[in-house]
Design a protein around this motif. Structure first.
Motif, PDB file in Angstrom:
ATOM      1  N   GLY A   1       2.225 -11.098   4.873  1.00 48.28           N
ATOM      2  CA  GLY A   1       2.380 -12.436   4.315  1.00 48.28           C
ATOM      3  C   GLY A   1       1.423 -12.699   3.169  1.00 48.28           C
ATOM      4  O   GLY A   1       1.671 -13.575   2.338  1.00 48.28           O
ATOM      5  N   ASP A   2       0.299 -11.938   3.111  1.00 42.91           N
ATOM      6  CA  ASP A   2      -0.642 -12.047   1.996  1.00 42.91           C
ATOM      7  C   ASP A   2      -0.244 -11.070   0.883  1.00 42.91           C
ATOM      8  O   ASP A   2       0.516 -10.118   1.108  1.00 42.91           O
ATOM      9  CB  ASP A   2      -2.065 -11.710   2.443  1.00 42.91           C
ATOM     10  CG  ASP A   2      -2.558 -12.647   3.541  1.00 42.91           C
ATOM     11  OD1 ASP A   2      -2.126 -13.811   3.554  1.00 42.91           O
ATOM     12  OD2 ASP A   2      -3.368 -12.198   4.374  1.00 42.91           O
ATOM     13  N   ARG A   3      -0.801 -11.316  -0.300  1.00 43.49           N
ATOM     14  CA  ARG A   3      -0.663 -10.315  -1.357  1.00 43.49           C
ATOM     15  C   ARG A   3      -1.740  -9.269  -1.126  1.00 43.49           C
ATOM     16  O   ARG A   3      -2.917  -9.517  -1.260  1.00 43.49           O
ATOM     17  CB  ARG A   3      -0.842 -10.951  -2.740  1.00 43.49           C
ATOM     18  CG  ARG A   3      -0.566  -9.961  -3.872  1.00 43.49           C
ATOM     19  CD  ARG A   3      -0.684 -10.603  -5.226  1.00 43.49           C
ATOM     20  NE  ARG A   3      -2.060 -10.980  -5.523  1.00 43.49           N
ATOM     21  CZ  ARG A   3      -2.437 -11.599  -6.637  1.00 43.49           C
ATOM     22  NH1 ARG A   3      -1.529 -11.946  -7.536  1.00 43.49           N
ATOM     23  NH2 ARG A   3      -3.703 -11.909  -6.824  1.00 43.49           N
ATOM     24  N   ARG A   4      -1.312  -8.080  -0.778  1.00 42.16           N
ATOM     25  CA  ARG A   4      -2.246  -7.028  -0.401  1.00 42.16           C
ATOM     26  C   ARG A   4      -2.517  -6.137  -1.618  1.00 42.16           C
ATOM     27  O   ARG A   4      -1.581  -5.565  -2.189  1.00 42.16           O
ATOM     28  CB  ARG A   4      -1.684  -6.226   0.775  1.00 42.16           C
ATOM     29  CG  ARG A   4      -1.430  -7.122   1.984  1.00 42.16           C
ATOM     30  CD  ARG A   4      -0.871  -6.372   3.170  1.00 42.16           C
ATOM     31  NE  ARG A   4       0.488  -5.931   3.009  1.00 42.16           N
ATOM     32  CZ  ARG A   4       1.564  -6.725   3.090  1.00 42.16           C
ATOM     33  NH1 ARG A   4       1.409  -8.024   3.279  1.00 42.16           N
ATOM     34  NH2 ARG A   4       2.784  -6.239   2.967  1.00 42.16           N
TER      35      ARG A   4
ATOM     36  N   ALA B   1      -4.198   3.881  -4.265  1.00 45.86           N
ATOM     37  CA  ALA B   1      -3.434   2.781  -3.665  1.00 45.86           C
ATOM     38  C   ALA B   1      -2.182   3.248  -2.942  1.00 45.86           C
ATOM     39  O   ALA B   1      -1.705   2.579  -2.007  1.00 45.86           O
ATOM     40  CB  ALA B   1      -3.055   1.784  -4.758  1.00 45.86           C
ATOM     41  N   ALA B   2      -1.610   4.379  -3.345  1.00 48.40           N
ATOM     42  CA  ALA B   2      -0.318   4.827  -2.820  1.00 48.40           C
ATOM     43  C   ALA B   2      -0.273   4.948  -1.298  1.00 48.40           C
ATOM     44  O   ALA B   2       0.722   4.531  -0.685  1.00 48.40           O
ATOM     45  CB  ALA B   2       0.063   6.161  -3.471  1.00 48.40           C
ATOM     46  N   PRO B   3      -1.308   5.493  -0.602  1.00 51.51           N
ATOM     47  CA  PRO B   3      -1.206   5.615   0.859  1.00 51.51           C
ATOM     48  C   PRO B   3      -1.114   4.275   1.589  1.00 51.51           C
ATOM     49  O   PRO B   3      -0.803   4.253   2.791  1.00 51.51           O
ATOM     50  CB  PRO B   3      -2.500   6.350   1.244  1.00 51.51           C
ATOM     51  CG  PRO B   3      -2.909   7.069   0.010  1.00 51.51           C
ATOM     52  CD  PRO B   3      -2.517   6.166  -1.109  1.00 51.51           C
ATOM     53  N   HIS B   4      -1.363   3.175   0.914  1.00 48.72           N
ATOM     54  CA  HIS B   4      -1.413   1.870   1.576  1.00 48.72           C
ATOM     55  C   HIS B   4      -0.180   1.022   1.285  1.00 48.72           C
ATOM     56  O   HIS B   4      -0.129  -0.154   1.659  1.00 48.72           O
ATOM     57  CB  HIS B   4      -2.672   1.119   1.138  1.00 48.72           C
ATOM     58  CG  HIS B   4      -3.931   1.906   1.326  1.00 48.72           C
ATOM     59  ND1 HIS B   4      -4.468   2.180   2.559  1.00 48.72           N
ATOM     60  CD2 HIS B   4      -4.738   2.526   0.417  1.00 48.72           C
ATOM     61  CE1 HIS B   4      -5.569   2.907   2.413  1.00 48.72           C
ATOM     62  NE2 HIS B   4      -5.751   3.137   1.117  1.00 48.72           N
ATOM     63  N   ILE B   5       0.841   1.616   0.625  1.00 47.94           N
ATOM     64  CA  ILE B   5       2.056   0.876   0.316  1.00 47.94           C
ATOM     65  C   ILE B   5       2.782   0.503   1.602  1.00 47.94           C
ATOM     66  O   ILE B   5       2.988   1.345   2.485  1.00 47.94           O
ATOM     67  CB  ILE B   5       2.979   1.706  -0.596  1.00 47.94           C
ATOM     68  CG1 ILE B   5       2.305   1.988  -1.941  1.00 47.94           C
ATOM     69  CG2 ILE B   5       4.314   0.997  -0.812  1.00 47.94           C
ATOM     70  CD1 ILE B   5       3.089   2.914  -2.840  1.00 47.94           C
ATOM     71  N   GLY B   6       3.179  -0.765   1.716  1.00 46.41           N
ATOM     72  CA  GLY B   6       3.988  -1.221   2.836  1.00 46.41           C
ATOM     73  C   GLY B   6       3.253  -1.371   4.153  1.00 46.41           C
ATOM     74  O   GLY B   6       3.875  -1.617   5.188  1.00 46.41           O
ATOM     75  N   GLN B   7       1.939  -1.257   4.168  1.00 45.04           N
ATOM     76  CA  GLN B   7       1.181  -1.430   5.400  1.00 45.04           C
ATOM     77  C   GLN B   7       1.038  -2.921   5.722  1.00 45.04           C
ATOM     78  O   GLN B   7       0.992  -3.772   4.820  1.00 45.04           O
ATOM     79  CB  GLN B   7      -0.200  -0.794   5.274  1.00 45.04           C
ATOM     80  CG  GLN B   7      -0.162   0.705   4.994  1.00 45.04           C
ATOM     81  CD  GLN B   7       0.129   1.530   6.229  1.00 45.04           C
ATOM     82  OE1 GLN B   7       1.121   1.292   6.926  1.00 45.04           O
ATOM     83  NE2 GLN B   7      -0.731   2.495   6.519  1.00 45.04           N
TER      84      GLN B   7
ATOM     85  N   VAL C   1       0.222  -3.649  -3.251  1.00 46.80           N
ATOM     86  CA  VAL C   1       0.854  -2.580  -2.466  1.00 46.80           C
ATOM     87  C   VAL C   1       1.747  -3.137  -1.357  1.00 46.80           C
ATOM     88  O   VAL C   1       2.028  -2.451  -0.373  1.00 46.80           O
ATOM     89  CB  VAL C   1      -0.230  -1.660  -1.849  1.00 46.80           C
ATOM     90  CG1 VAL C   1      -0.964  -0.896  -2.921  1.00 46.80           C
ATOM     91  CG2 VAL C   1      -1.195  -2.453  -0.971  1.00 46.80           C
ATOM     92  N   ASN C   2       2.248  -4.379  -1.516  1.00 49.14           N
ATOM     93  CA  ASN C   2       3.073  -4.979  -0.455  1.00 49.14           C
ATOM     94  C   ASN C   2       4.284  -4.120  -0.119  1.00 49.14           C
ATOM     95  O   ASN C   2       4.487  -3.739   1.033  1.00 49.14           O
ATOM     96  CB  ASN C   2       3.519  -6.375  -0.884  1.00 49.14           C
ATOM     97  CG  ASN C   2       2.373  -7.378  -0.793  1.00 49.14           C
ATOM     98  OD1 ASN C   2       1.217  -6.999  -0.926  1.00 49.14           O
ATOM     99  ND2 ASN C   2       2.700  -8.644  -0.587  1.00 49.14           N
ATOM    100  N   ASP C   3       5.120  -3.844  -1.124  1.00 47.58           N
ATOM    101  CA  ASP C   3       6.325  -3.032  -0.903  1.00 47.58           C
ATOM    102  C   ASP C   3       6.327  -1.781  -1.769  1.00 47.58           C
ATOM    103  O   ASP C   3       6.892  -0.759  -1.403  1.00 47.58           O
ATOM    104  CB  ASP C   3       7.585  -3.861  -1.195  1.00 47.58           C
ATOM    105  CG  ASP C   3       7.686  -5.083  -0.291  1.00 47.58           C
ATOM    106  OD1 ASP C   3       7.486  -4.926   0.926  1.00 47.58           O
ATOM    107  OD2 ASP C   3       7.934  -6.183  -0.814  1.00 47.58           O
TER     108      ASP C   3
END
Length: 524
Positions: free
Chosen positions: A384-387, A232-238, A394-396
């Protein structure tokens, strides 16, 4: 009496011509009959003519006698031929039986020294026993040319290796214990847990062969040192996150593909066949006939969901798929990771417009690599979605679903007040395993919060009243039903975080085990 002839010979000679002709010849021989060399005398001509006629008559009489006994002659001939034929068949049968015994003895001797047959449709290449030494050295793999060397390295016998690898269409025993677990999306999934002997062989293959091969950088599922957190880490903040899922991931990887992987690594076809058979299994129907249970194969051999080798094999088979997806991601400005059959692409808002082209290309690659996308598991999450990626927000930053976390804290609180009776968590039947699993999951994602939850849980399980209830759970005794559900705890199972798109990995919420530890597929 003629000179040099016996009485019998004289009689036979007279009988073959005539008495007069014989007398004539003897008189000529003794000089009592003057022979005219120019013109025979009439009496001499008549005597010789009579001899010729008599011989012809005797010949005709003999032929007539033969024809009179024609049926007897044919019967005798037939009898003679039958006797010769019977004797020839007996000799042939004896020779064939001797050859059969020789072949059986040679086969028995060869079977004790080599594996020459492993069942229908899989034994064709067992005579090829030369491995690619250079290729094996390239990957740092142990060298085995044939089954004997493989059995020796595995610390087992050739007979046991044959027993574990044999391809049976119908049998009275099975190498797997099958049970069902609930799916997140509904329904159940069949887990095939290998029996101890096969499981030990699969773990040997995992540790000595599969784990020695480097996986793609994008693979995170069941890779030592990686987990759903690293996935999941590479997708943080995307700003855009796309989750995709492969349908029937393990069943879609057939035996021939697994055998081909071992051949590609450099092993001889004999060794690759044995390794491929140990790592695959068909789905079976259990049939009871005459109070005896039979296991009848109903599909072709494929990777079983539950074998310790299956995830590692899929990672190696998906190496090319990952490399192609890495190229696509780089072209369109996306990040890419894969956890087993869950694939995730993410990017900043500037690359969001290329999502359609990316998805079209992904579908083409998946098809070309022999897989199928699950049409119901495609999920596009935007700003705007919960990703989520494999169940982690991984939103923030890496975080967990707050509602589920609050419910878990409430569950621990109520267990402390009223005990384990009437409590449930997730879809697991064993409340202790379920809550321990979630606490470990939280610890992996959020170490500080997880450590507090694990400490609280450990303290609860040390209480004498809860210990007593725990013993009842582990021994299978039913707990007394609480009269009134505890406040904040529902009777229906609470949702257990799991990978957002994963349906083929039963324990994606737990990190892969270290070498020697028990794996999730041992849970029954």
């Amino acid at each position: 009496m003629a000179e040099g002839l016996t009485r019998q010979q004289l009689y036979d000679k007279i009988r073959a011509s005539s008495k007069e002709e014989h007398i004539l010849e003897e008189m000529i021989r003794l000089g009592f009959w003057a022979q005219n060399t120019a013109q025979p005398s009439p009496s001499e001509t008549l005597i010789r003519k009579e001899g010729v006629l008599r011989r012809e008559l005797n010949q005709l009489l003999e032929e007539r006698q033969k024809y009179r006994n024609k049926e007897k002659m044919l019967a005798d001939m037939r009898k003679e031929r039958m006797a010769k034929s019977k004797l020839k068949r007996a000799e042939t049968k004896k020779r064939n039986e001797e050859k059969r015994k020789e072949r059986a003895a040679a086969w028995t001797e060869l079977s004790q020294q080599q594996i020459v047959y492993l069942g229908e449709e899989v034994s064709a290449g067992l005579n090829k026993t030369v491995s690619d030494t250079a290729q094996l050295e390239k990957f740092g793999l142990p060298l085995f040319h044939d089954a004997t060397a493989l059995a020796l390295a595995m610390g087992t016998t050739l007979g046991k290796l044959r027993y574990l690898a044999f391809n049976r269409k119908t049998g009275t025993h099975t190498h797997y214990q099958r049970f069902q677990i609930p799916k997140k999306s509904g329904g159940t999934r069949v887990i095939s847990a290998p029996m101890p002997q096969l499981k030990a062989a699969q773990h040997w293959i995992l540790e000595n062969i599969l784990y020695k091969i480097k996986n793609s950088e994008s693979a995170h599922g069941f890779v030592p040192g990686k987990s759903i957190v690293t996935n999941a880490a590479p997708h943080i903040g995307q700003d855009i996150v796309i989750n995709l899922d492969l349908r029937d991931f393990f069943p879609s990887i057939a035996y021939k593909r697994v055998k081909g992987l071992f051949c590609k690594l450099g092993y001889s076809e004999q060794v690759a066949t044995i390794l491929g058979l140990i790592c695959t299994e068909p789905e079976v129907d259990e049939i009871t006939l005459d109070n005896r249970k039979y296991y009848v194969a109903k599909t072709a051999r494929h990777l079983p969901q539950g074998a310790p080798t299956s995830p590692a094999i899929t990672n190696l088979i998906c190496f090319k798929l990952d490399r192609r997806f890495e190229g696509l991601a780089a072209r369109y400005g996306y990040a890419y990771t894969r956890y087993a059959d869950d694939m995730t692409f993410s990017a900043k808002a500037t690359a969001a417009d290329d999502a359609g082209q990316l998805l079209w290309a992904v579908k083409q690659v998946v098809k070309e690599e022999g897989f199928t996308l699950h049409p119901d598991k495609l999920k596009v999450m935007q700003k705007g979605d919960r990703r989520e990626v494999t169940g982690i927000v991984v939103n923030d930053k890496l975080s967990l679903d707050r509602t589920t976390l609050h419910r878990f804290r409430a569950l621990l609180h109520q267990i402390g007040k009223t005990g384990l009776s009437g409590k449930t968590w997730g879809k697991g039947k064993n409340i202790i395993s379920s809550i321990e699993g979630y606490a470990n999951y939280v610890y992996m994602v959020k170490p500080e919060q997880g450590a507090k939850l694990k400490a609280t849980l450990a303290a609860l399980l040390q209480r004498e009243d809860i210990k007593a209830e725990a013993r009842q759970i582990w021994t299978g005794e039913p707990l007394p039903v609480a009269e009134t559900p505890a406040a904040g705890v529902t009777e229906t199972p609470a949702p257990t975080p799991a990978p957002a798109a994963s349906a083929s990995v039963a324990a994606a919420t737990t990190p892969p085990p270290a070498a020697g530890e028990d794996s999730w597929w041992k849970i029954v």
